[in-house]
Write a protein that holds these residues in place. Structure first.
Motif: not given
Lengths: 437, 374
Positions: A73, A75-77, A79-80, A103
């Motif tokens: 999660l 990593q997603e944050c 990148e966002a 996100l």
């Protein structure tokens, strides 16, 4: 078999339960007609408490750390946040937090719960800017109190009043943006809870002077966090008193955090949350981190006692002072927070070095591990001077680079290898059973 | 025509030591453009802004962690290398965490007699910051008086404030001459003019400004103006970069840097209490991003400058790792683009890679000028 007996902490389950309740209460506040706000862990959270008993907050740093612990999660944050153009060397808690907001994902399930307002304090460059962006993105009101009036040793009436005046201004602003009438009795109650919780946390840390130490720092992270979530709440103040009693029991009965304790260390700054295994690795050498200025002084409030040792700061209530007015409560709250150990080094690294050496001496430590934390400019401010100061005092010190909230900046192999070298310098070999494993 | 400014900029140490000999005063290093120079000057000392030398160095790694900006490390390197061996006083007006580490490490490792940390508020948007900053200025004044054993009179403060105001007014006059279709000065000359004002007595700087201003009014530069650019961002006295940009078909006509307009843009307004007037001047100045919250007051100011100077595009410059500017650049880029100003973002280090940056600047100029092409 270890030298000392050990047993799990009984308060552990309650600590977990309280933390989850905090995040759930925040998410569900609107369902109950309540208010929710967001801001930093150092914000004067006792102040919005005067708006009612249905006011819930989410503090950005522990929330960012929770996200960091969930590596996919996080990593997603990250990148966002980067996709929006933010530099990847900015505060990693802030980038995790912003990413979660973009996100629309809440780390504790569901969508990111939009706050009603942002309320913050400012001592680090990122503080004021963090919630400026949240407020813009979510189109909500924002208020921030500047607390950068110098170290506590230089505090005078002008500096104190700059903070107190902003607190008064904050209350007027809160009434305006929420349409609620402010209740001074709730403020006073919250302020007293904060004195109790932050002083009791210092008491708990003080108990870790015992040999064997009743707590290890990795466990302490799950306990100090309550003070970063809601230091003003009765629940946290009560929990810390229960915890103190249990830790006291452990000390009296020689119950160790680490049965093989033979080397006592301290760390510095936030740990790399995705790699807390660093602490378990140390334990294979019988080395235990018993705390740090960070775990002791991020929310713990301390004072120097007449014998020169560090101890929990005496609360106004313990001094017999009765708090009866808003102004009195705010003055005491400002003064209390301005003495926070982790606010001192922002002005001079020597102040931090002195405190760290005091901990080394008083907690009888064998060495210091400094996390050169690329994720936090605030707590890394002056850290190289701290390294020099500690080394000059003859205390073994090692550094390792990492990032509290961005796992991409942590080289696990290299860090463990540096630890091996540091352990060798401290004349420690891996415990036989661990080496075989 | 600008030779004197270039000489002061390049030979800052020679000037400072000559000034000390001539006046008997001390040189006081100031670690941020929020330093109240007027008070230092009124004490009979020369306030000097601490800048780097744009040379690679290896002396600061043990003192400042590598995640902090190259500028703050370059500044500290000047002290550690002994370049300011003659300087006995230093002070900082609190701003970002980066430059304050140059100050704290300097205080610790470079011998000085006087080191003062002025707790300049970060929240300048509250009215409470005005009396608070006045009280901080008064404490600073007392500390200076104790250091030198000489009283700083109200008259000296007023004279100093007037002198600094005059310098600001004169630099404004020069900047006015950049608004027309054929600017009378280049961006490089403007940068060095402002940067040199950090190093020399304002009396000398004012005299030189007064000397060149009449000539400037009729000056025709023997070069094409090309694209009219604005530079915006962190501390920036990178003359090599500006020289390069102006060699590829552009002229920098205005800036928003603390080494440029943020430093001198607003004047002290005299309203009776000189210390309060000085405090108000620093509270009201165009803010550094680290002091620009909760509201964004910096962005409309930048937009106004871009319009007033009729710029074709904006280069956003950021010292690597500069958190305050990193927190402003993405929304600032969006804001300027939405208002019709194209932007190019460049990250700076102590030295900049001129070749790759030249390619990016040329590509930007091509985009800026595309309406004329087609």
């Amino acid at each position: 078999m270890g030298v000392y007996k050990s047993e799990p902490l009984k308060s552990w389950a309650k600590a977990k339960e309280l933390r989850l309740k905090y995040y759930k209460d925040y998410r569900e506040a609107h369902k109950k007609g309540g208010i929710r706000w967001t801001g930093g862990a150092w914000a004067f959270d006792a102040i919005p408490a005067g708006l009612g008993r249905d006011v819930y907050n989410i503090t950005g740093e522990p929330y960012g750390a929770s996200l960091a612990f969930d590596k996919p999660l996080s990593q997603e944050c990250m990148e966002a946040a980067e996709a929006k153009g933010w530099a990847r060397d900015l505060c990693s808690y802030m980038r995790n937090y912003w990413g979660s907001m973009y996100l629309n994902k809440y780390a504790f399930g569901g969508e990111y719960p939009t706050p009603d307002f942002c309320y913050q304090d400012h001592i680090c460059c990122s503080h004021g800017k963090w919630y400026q962006h949240v407020a813009e993105y979510k189109k909500i009101p924002y208020f921030c109190i500047d607390v950068s009036v110098g170290p506590y040793k230089d505090l005078d009436e002008d500096r104190l009043m700059f903070v107190v005046n902003q607190m008064h201004e904050a209350i007027e602003w809160l009434e305006k943006v929420t349409g609620r009438k402010y209740q001074d009795d709730l403020l006073i109650e919250a302020v007293e809870n904060e004195f109790r919780s932050t002083s009791t946390w210092a008491e708990i840390c003080l108990l870790n002077m015992a040999r064997p130490a009743p707590l290890d720092e990795k466990t302490m992270y799950s306990l100090y966090v309550h003070g970063t979530l809601a230091k003003h709440s009765k629940e946290v103040a009560d929990f810390y008193e229960e915890l103190r009693d249990e830790v006291q029991y452990r000390v009296e009965n020689n119950i160790a955090a680490l049965p093989n304790e033979r080397c006592r260390l301290m760390s510095d700054t936030q740990p790399p949350w995705g790699f807390l295994k660093v602490f378990r690795y140390l334990e294979q050498y019988g080395a235990l981190s018993v705390g740090s200025l960070y775990t002791f002084g991020l929310i713990g409030i301390w004072e120097t006692k007449p014998d020169g040792t560090w101890g929990p700061r005496t609360t106004p209530m313990q001094k017999g002072e009765k708090i009866t007015t808003r102004d009195q409560a705010l003055r005491l709250l400002a003064d209390w927070n301005l003495s926070k150990p982790e606010w001192q080094h922002f002005y001079d690294p020597d102040l931090k070095t002195e405190m760290m050496l005091q901990i080394v001496k008083q907690w009888q430590l064998d060495g210091v591990l400094l996390h050169l934390n690329r994720g936090c400019e605030g707590l890394s401010c002056g850290i190289m001077e701290n390294r020099l100061g500690i080394a000059e005092a003859g205390v073994p010190v090692m550094t390792f680079e990492g990032n509290m909230g961005d796992e991409r900046e942590f080289d696990e192999k290299s860090v463990m290898s540096r630890i091996d070298s540091f352990m060798e310098r401290l004349d420690l070999k891996m415990l036989e059973s661990k080496a075989r494993a | 025509m600008f030779e004197q400014f270039f000489e002061w900029y390049e030979k800052r140490h020679d000037y400072a030591q000559g000034w000390m000999k001539k006046t008997g005063g001390e040189v006081v290093g100031c670690f941020c453009s929020y330093a109240p120079e007027e008070i230092i000057y009124a004490a009979g000392h020369l306030p000097v802004r601490m800048l780097g030398s744009h040379e690679p160095q290896d002396v600061t790694e043990a003192h400042i962690f590598g995640m902090f900006c190259p500028f703050c490390r370059d500044v500290l390197a000047q002290g550690l290398k002994g370049r300011y061996h003659y300087m006995k006083g230093i002070m900082i007006a609190q701003s970002c965490l980066h430059i304050r580490q140059s100050f704290t490490s300097w205080k610790k490792h470079v011998p000085v007699d006087f080191a003062y940390y002025l707790y300049m508020p970060n929240k300048v948007q509250t009215e409470h910051s005005r009396p608070y900053l006045k009280s901080e200025f008064e404490k600073f004044k007392t500390a200076l008086e104790e250091w030198t054993g000489k009283e700083i009179t109200e008259e000296a403060l007023r004279e100093s404030a007037e002198l600094h105001n005059e310098n600001r007014r004169l630099m404004h006059e020069v900047y006015e001459l950049r608004k027309g279709p054929n600017p009378a000065i280049t961006g490089l000359e403007a940068m060095v003019m402002v940067a040199s004002s950090f190093f020399v007595d304002k009396k000398d700087h004012n005299a030189e400004l007064k000397r060149i201003l009449p000539q400037l009014k009729d000056r025709q530069l023997d070069r094409e103006t090309g694209a009219r650019l604005m530079i915006v961002g962190s501390e920036d006295d990178d003359t090599d970069f500006v020289r390069m940009v102006e060699s590829v078909g552009a002229t920098i006509v205005v800036d928003e840097h603390c080494t440029g307009t943020r430093y001198f843009w607003n004047l002290t307004q005299f309203d009776g209490d000189i210390m309060q007037d000085l405090a108000n001047r620093y509270i009201d100045r165009p803010p550094c991003p680290t002091k620009d919250w909760e509201e964004r007051r910096r962005f409309p100011h930048i937009l106004q400058l871009a319009r007033d100077y009729n710029v074709d595009g904006v280069i956003l410059i950021q010292q690597k790792f500069c958190d305050p500017h990193e927190c402003d650049i993405p929304p600032l880029k969006e804001y300027l683009n939405a208002n019709g100003f194209p932007t190019l973002f460049l990250e700076f280090d102590v030295t900049v890679p001129l070749g790759p940056m030249r390619i990016r600047v040329e590509a930007f100029l091509e985009m800026v000028g595309e309406e004329e092409l087609f």
